[in-house]
Design a protein around this motif. Sequence first.
Motif, PDB file in Angstrom:
ATOM      1  N   UNK A  45       0.748  -1.373   0.349  1.00  0.00           N
ATOM      2  CA  UNK A  45      -0.451  -0.097  -0.165  1.00  0.00           C
ATOM      3  C   UNK A  45       1.087   1.316   0.270  1.00  0.00           C
ATOM      4  N   UNK A  46       0.722   2.311  -0.560  1.00  0.00           N
ATOM      5  CA  UNK A  46       0.945   3.634  -0.031  1.00  0.00           C
ATOM      6  C   UNK A  46       1.053   3.813   0.964  1.00  0.00           C
ATOM      7  N   UNK A  47       1.955   4.178   2.519  1.00  0.00           N
ATOM      8  CA  UNK A  47       1.899   4.535   3.795  1.00  0.00           C
ATOM      9  C   UNK A  47       2.483   5.796   3.973  1.00  0.00           C
ATOM     10  N   UNK A  51       4.223   7.021   0.224  1.00  0.00           N
ATOM     11  CA  UNK A  51       5.375   5.516   0.269  1.00  0.00           C
ATOM     12  C   UNK A  51       5.139   4.116   0.564  1.00  0.00           C
ATOM     13  N   UNK A  52       5.247   3.694  -0.755  1.00  0.00           N
ATOM     14  CA  UNK A  52       5.600   2.128  -0.928  1.00  0.00           C
ATOM     15  C   UNK A  52       5.646   1.190   0.245  1.00  0.00           C
ATOM     16  N   UNK A  53       4.563   0.073   0.461  1.00  0.00           N
ATOM     17  CA  UNK A  53       4.525  -0.362   1.656  1.00  0.00           C
ATOM     18  C   UNK A  53       4.456  -1.687   2.124  1.00  0.00           C
ATOM     19  N   UNK A  54       5.190  -2.948   2.462  1.00  0.00           N
ATOM     20  CA  UNK A  54       4.533  -4.131   2.953  1.00  0.00           C
ATOM     21  C   UNK A  54       3.701  -3.995   4.054  1.00  0.00           C
ATOM     22  N   UNK A  55       2.639  -4.407   4.131  1.00  0.00           N
ATOM     23  CA  UNK A  55       1.753  -4.060   5.530  1.00  0.00           C
ATOM     24  C   UNK A  55       2.317  -5.023   6.464  1.00  0.00           C
ATOM     25  N   UNK A  56       2.212  -7.117   5.539  1.00  0.00           N
ATOM     26  CA  UNK A  56       2.980  -7.971   6.571  1.00  0.00           C
ATOM     27  C   UNK A  56       3.681  -7.414   7.430  1.00  0.00           C
ATOM     28  N   UNK A  95      -3.165   4.670   1.063  1.00  0.00           N
ATOM     29  CA  UNK A  95      -4.553   4.619   0.526  1.00  0.00           C
ATOM     30  C   UNK A  95      -4.021   3.413   0.441  1.00  0.00           C
ATOM     31  N   UNK A  96      -5.110   2.384  -0.353  1.00  0.00           N
ATOM     32  CA  UNK A  96      -4.701   1.273  -1.310  1.00  0.00           C
ATOM     33  C   UNK A  96      -4.736   0.954  -2.448  1.00  0.00           C
ATOM     34  N   UNK A  97      -4.658   0.390  -3.362  1.00  0.00           N
ATOM     35  CA  UNK A  97      -4.989   0.350  -5.063  1.00  0.00           C
ATOM     36  C   UNK A  97      -6.679   0.866  -4.820  1.00  0.00           C
ATOM     37  N   UNK A  98      -7.378  -0.118  -4.282  1.00  0.00           N
ATOM     38  CA  UNK A  98      -9.393   0.599  -4.045  1.00  0.00           C
ATOM     39  C   UNK A  98      -9.024   2.622  -3.746  1.00  0.00           C
ATOM     40  N   UNK A  99      -8.233   2.890  -2.994  1.00  0.00           N
ATOM     41  CA  UNK A  99      -8.260   4.501  -2.898  1.00  0.00           C
ATOM     42  C   UNK A  99      -7.600   4.787  -3.470  1.00  0.00           C
ATOM     43  N   UNK A 100      -7.390   3.984  -4.898  1.00  0.00           N
ATOM     44  CA  UNK A 100      -6.471   5.266  -5.844  1.00  0.00           C
ATOM     45  C   UNK A 100      -7.653   5.761  -6.832  1.00  0.00           C
ATOM     46  N   UNK A 101      -8.680   5.251  -6.517  1.00  0.00           N
ATOM     47  CA  UNK A 101      -9.424   5.300  -7.719  1.00  0.00           C
ATOM     48  C   UNK A 101      -9.967   7.116  -6.759  1.00  0.00           C
ATOM     49  N   UNK A 102     -10.720   7.564  -8.309  1.00  0.00           N
ATOM     50  CA  UNK A 102     -11.826   8.816  -7.082  1.00  0.00           C
ATOM     51  C   UNK A 102     -11.646  10.062  -8.034  1.00  0.00           C
ATOM     52  N   UNK A 103     -12.847  10.764  -7.952  1.00  0.00           N
ATOM     53  CA  UNK A 103     -13.080  11.890  -8.622  1.00  0.00           C
ATOM     54  C   UNK A 103     -14.078  13.110  -8.241  1.00  0.00           C
ATOM     55  N   UNK A 104     -14.753  14.181  -8.569  1.00  0.00           N
ATOM     56  CA  UNK A 104     -15.441  14.584  -7.842  1.00  0.00           C
ATOM     57  C   UNK A 104     -16.732  14.548  -7.704  1.00  0.00           C
ATOM     58  N   UNK A 105     -17.127  13.737  -6.596  1.00  0.00           N
ATOM     59  CA  UNK A 105     -18.397  14.099  -6.406  1.00  0.00           C
ATOM     60  C   UNK A 105     -18.404  12.773  -5.844  1.00  0.00           C
ATOM     61  N   UNK A 132       2.777   3.139  -7.734  1.00  0.00           N
ATOM     62  CA  UNK A 132       2.306   4.652  -8.272  1.00  0.00           C
ATOM     63  C   UNK A 132       3.363   5.326  -7.321  1.00  0.00           C
ATOM     64  N   UNK A 133       4.008   4.394  -6.571  1.00  0.00           N
ATOM     65  CA  UNK A 133       4.737   4.430  -5.613  1.00  0.00           C
ATOM     66  C   UNK A 133       6.343   4.735  -5.663  1.00  0.00           C
ATOM     67  N   UNK A 134       6.570   3.964  -6.687  1.00  0.00           N
ATOM     68  CA  UNK A 134       7.700   4.041  -8.174  1.00  0.00           C
ATOM     69  C   UNK A 134       7.891   4.349  -8.294  1.00  0.00           C
ATOM     70  N   UNK A 135       6.839   5.236  -9.019  1.00  0.00           N
ATOM     71  CA  UNK A 135       7.569   6.311 -10.258  1.00  0.00           C
ATOM     72  C   UNK A 135       7.377   8.014  -9.019  1.00  0.00           C
ATOM     73  N   UNK A 136       6.968   8.114  -8.119  1.00  0.00           N
ATOM     74  CA  UNK A 136       6.745   9.193  -6.953  1.00  0.00           C
ATOM     75  C   UNK A 136       8.839   8.777  -6.420  1.00  0.00           C
TER      76      UNK A 136
END
Length: 172
Positions: free
Chosen positions: A49-51, A54-59, A72-82, A114-118
């Motif tokens: 996940x992104x912690x 930064x990318x991080x291993x949650x286990x 932020x998980x992969x599900x949380x990356x999606x989003x938009x207005x309203x 996503x973390x790697x590109x950052x």
Amino acid sequence: MSVQLSVDGRRVDVNVDPRTTLLDLLRERLDVIAPKKGCDHGQCGSCTVLLDGRRHLTCLALAVAQDGAEIVTAEGLAGGPDGEHDLHAMQRAFLEHDGYQCGYCTPGQICSAVGMLAELADGHPSHVSPDLTAAPKATDEEIRERMSGNLCRCGAYVGILAAIRQSAQASA
């Protein structure tokens, strides 16, 4: 122990046993199922996940040590207005390039990418960076090295690499 977290933009206050991993808290207590339990030893990257950006291993992370963190998980990356749930550019690229087969590793792969590109954008060199003082480029060699902690049992690496390359070029 009491822990406060932000998970995919939602504030969470929860009491946890001090031995609880962040992965177990997310999946078993908070019903956040994007991070997967693959190896449970920090070797496969399925739980990435992104912690705090930064990318991080949650286990490998204890939940109590993450008090106040933004996750932020992969599900949380999606989003938009309203409340719209538009896919993140990396998620779209994975779909376009078939960067998945069974899909088990995909959430971790996407968060790691996503973390790697950052990290690249911030100028962090890797083991294969030819010049430690110059800003690294998103070459195939750099991408492969930086994503080497995320394994895909199905072998979708060609699509994963193409998806990351597309996202890197779009953000350049």
